[in-house]
Design a protein around this motif. Structure first.
Motif, PDB file in Angstrom:
ATOM      1  N   LEU A 293       0.862  -1.095   0.115  1.00  0.00           N
ATOM      2  CA  LEU A 293       0.040   0.025  -0.044  1.00  0.00           C
ATOM      3  C   LEU A 293       0.951   1.143  -0.080  1.00  0.00           C
ATOM      4  N   ASN A 294       2.145   1.170   0.403  1.00  0.00           N
ATOM      5  CA  ASN A 294       3.055   2.230   0.202  1.00  0.00           C
ATOM      6  C   ASN A 294       3.164   2.870  -1.312  1.00  0.00           C
ATOM      7  N   HIS A 295       2.524   2.166  -2.228  1.00  0.00           N
ATOM      8  CA  HIS A 295       2.712   2.390  -3.785  1.00  0.00           C
ATOM      9  C   HIS A 295       1.772   3.454  -3.988  1.00  0.00           C
ATOM     10  N   LEU A 296       0.789   3.743  -2.830  1.00  0.00           N
ATOM     11  CA  LEU A 296      -0.481   4.446  -3.199  1.00  0.00           C
ATOM     12  C   LEU A 296       0.075   5.895  -2.825  1.00  0.00           C
TER      13      LEU A 296
ATOM     14  N   THR B  34      -4.029  -6.210  13.072  1.00  0.00           N
ATOM     15  CA  THR B  34      -2.894  -6.654  14.299  1.00  0.00           C
ATOM     16  C   THR B  34      -1.644  -5.931  13.872  1.00  0.00           C
ATOM     17  N   GLY B  35      -0.742  -5.823  14.601  1.00  0.00           N
ATOM     18  CA  GLY B  35       0.970  -5.413  14.411  1.00  0.00           C
ATOM     19  C   GLY B  35       0.944  -3.961  14.428  1.00  0.00           C
ATOM     20  N   LYS B  36       2.070  -3.542  14.244  1.00  0.00           N
ATOM     21  CA  LYS B  36       2.333  -2.003  14.496  1.00  0.00           C
ATOM     22  C   LYS B  36       1.487  -1.265  13.446  1.00  0.00           C
ATOM     23  N   LEU B  37       1.179  -0.040  13.964  1.00  0.00           N
ATOM     24  CA  LEU B  37       0.923   0.837  12.965  1.00  0.00           C
ATOM     25  C   LEU B  37       1.921   0.992  11.629  1.00  0.00           C
ATOM     26  N   PRO B  38       1.421   1.025  10.539  1.00  0.00           N
ATOM     27  CA  PRO B  38       2.021   0.882   9.440  1.00  0.00           C
ATOM     28  C   PRO B  38       2.906   2.220   9.222  1.00  0.00           C
ATOM     29  N   SER B  39       3.782   2.375   8.405  1.00  0.00           N
ATOM     30  CA  SER B  39       4.680   3.525   7.894  1.00  0.00           C
ATOM     31  C   SER B  39       3.571   4.290   6.997  1.00  0.00           C
ATOM     32  N   PHE B  40       3.770   5.439   7.184  1.00  0.00           N
ATOM     33  CA  PHE B  40       2.961   6.543   6.510  1.00  0.00           C
ATOM     34  C   PHE B  40       3.951   7.356   5.610  1.00  0.00           C
ATOM     35  N   GLN B  41       5.062   7.082   5.298  1.00  0.00           N
ATOM     36  CA  GLN B  41       6.034   8.055   4.740  1.00  0.00           C
ATOM     37  C   GLN B  41       5.887   8.523   3.327  1.00  0.00           C
ATOM     38  N   SER B  42       5.087   7.332   2.554  1.00  0.00           N
ATOM     39  CA  SER B  42       4.849   7.340   1.258  1.00  0.00           C
ATOM     40  C   SER B  42       3.578   8.279   0.788  1.00  0.00           C
ATOM     41  N   TRP B  43       2.976   8.437   2.161  1.00  0.00           N
ATOM     42  CA  TRP B  43       1.448   8.945   1.638  1.00  0.00           C
ATOM     43  C   TRP B  43       1.575  10.539   1.834  1.00  0.00           C
ATOM     44  N   LYS B  44       2.470  11.155   1.150  1.00  0.00           N
ATOM     45  CA  LYS B  44       2.746  12.597   1.604  1.00  0.00           C
ATOM     46  C   LYS B  44       1.585  13.643   1.196  1.00  0.00           C
TER      47      LYS B  44
END
Length: 433
Positions: free
Chosen positions: A196-199, A213-223
């Motif tokens: 989903l980082n490709h979006l 579940t799991g950690k909050l995902p990385s948001f760095q590509s959703w600028k």
């Protein structure tokens, strides 16, 4: 010669008009597909004999308060007119997502919000060139098909408030044109796929009320993101530090994080932020003073482990709602809070303040300080609040539980002859609402 040319021009003009009049009709195969779609949805009030491209209430019912819409649009191109959009919101339709959508090659928009549609998303849908798909608030179930990732024309995908389960398919990372993504209120599990980082074109993401579940995902590509909603999503903390890269956010809502503790995220560069909710995120430390520089209208930091003083937000003129409930805040309640205008709602309950700066504070029902003081301090202020009159209008519902309608004095009690227990009332009760 001139007269001949004039006659030819007139004939050509009328001929073109005649062709144009003919092309404003939808092709027979598309109308046949629309008939199938009506059957599959359970839509019974379309008059399919009427020309779809003529503006009439059969195809274009006025929208009522945004929750009801029955509209089919056509678009006329060089090769004729075609069905381009179907909006059926709040129709109580009992059917399924129509497979025959695939027979409308020019369809770009479909909105079936607020119906009773059941079943799964048919595989035929993934062969379309739809750009706008909204199936929210229905009874759809099963898993989200991974083949949706083939619909690279999608800019808007909303499946909120259904019964989808399983994980989010990694193939959705192929939807590179997606701007609006809403999976709120389903039964989705597992971790969000890193694909989903490709979006990178996302503007709005809503993933609340799931069981991820799991950690909050990385948001760095959703600028480009403007709205991020992760309320009761199931994710674990801490809040990732790279959330500070989302400088275009106007609304950030994260609540009920499991797991690790967080420091207050660095949000000072989010200069367009109007709504900030970080409730029950296990955040510790002080409330940052830079919040006064953001154009906030809503600030909710309830149920964390915040400590220290309330920062001076007096110059935050747009701030109308501030909730700091159940933290470990101490020190003085500053006068700018007690003298804030009546349209400013603030909740400081369940904290450890020592006292109010002003010795004679203004009491008002828009300020909640219930159990907000350390033991024994500011009893005068508490007494003042206790004596406040109840705000606003009061309405009453009178019920004669277990009996018929009866009038006592000037009050009529409605009948309630059900055999079940009546836990909210005695034989004759009054509910103040």
């Amino acid at each position: 010669m001139r007269s001949v040319l004039l006659v030819l021009s007139i004939l050509i003009w009328f001929g073109a008009g005649g062709i144009q009049g003919q092309t404003r009709r939808i092709p027979d195969d598309e109308m046949a597909a629309l008939r199938e779609i009506a059957e599959q949805l359970g839509k019974e009030d379309w008059n399919l004999s009427l020309n779809l491209c003529d503006e009439n209430e059969n195809w274009n019912t006025p929208v009522k308060q945004g929750n009801y819409n029955s509209t089919v649009n056509c678009t006329c191109l060089g090769d004729g007119c075609h069905i381009s959009a179907i909006y059926l919101k709040g129709q109580d339709l009992p059917g399924v997502i129509p497979k025959s959508i695939v027979k409308l090659p020019y369809l770009k928009y479909i909105d079936l919000t607020r119906n009773y549609l059941s079943g799964s998303i048919p595989p035929e849908l993934t062969s379309t060139k739809l750009e706008f798909v909204v199936f929210g608030m229905n009874r759809l179930s099963g898993t989200i098909p991974k083949d949706l990732g083939r619909m690279t024309s999608l800019t808007n995908l909303s499946l909120e408030s259904n019964m989808f389960e399983g994980t989010v398919p990694a193939e959705l990372g192929n939807l590179v044109n997606l701007q609006y993504f809403n999976l709120n209120s389903n039964n989705l599990t597992g971790e969000l796929p890193k694909e989903l980082n490709h979006l990178i074109n996302l503007r709005e993401v809503r993933l609340s009320s799931n069981n991820f579940t799991g950690k909050l995902p990385s948001f760095q590509s959703w600028k480009q993101l403007r709205i991020l909603e992760l309320e009761a999503s199931g994710f674990e903390g801490p809040i990732p530090s790279n959330i500070s890269l989302l400088r275009n956010l106007i609304e950030l809502r994260i609540t009920d994080l499991n797991g690790g503790a967080s420091n207050f995220p660095q949000l000072e560069d989010m200069t367009a932020m109007t709504k900030l909710t970080l409730r029950s995120c296990n955040i510790s430390g002080p409330i940052p003073s830079y919040l006064v520089n953001l154009p906030l209208t809503t600030l909710d930091l309830s149920y964390n482990r915040l400590e220290g003083n309330v920062p001076n937000l007096e110059l935050a003129n747009k701030l109308q709602w501030m909730y700091l409930t159940k933290n470990f805040l101490t020190g003085l309640i500053p006068p700018w809070i007690t003298y804030r205008p009546p349209n400013f709602q603030i909740d400081l309950s369940y904290n450890n303040f020592s006292k109010v700066v002003d010795e004679a504070p203004t009491c008002k029902d828009t300020l909640n300080v219930f159990r907000s003081f350390s033991s024994g301090n500011n009893s005068d202020f508490a007494e003042c609040l206790k004596n406040l009159p109840c705000p606003g209008n009061r309405y009453y519902l009178h019920i004669n539980c277990g009996g018929p309608e009866v009038t006592v004095g000037k009050t009529t009690y409605e009948e309630d002859e059900s055999q079940g227990d009546c836990e909210i009332c005695a034989p004759s009760s009054t509910l103040g609402i």
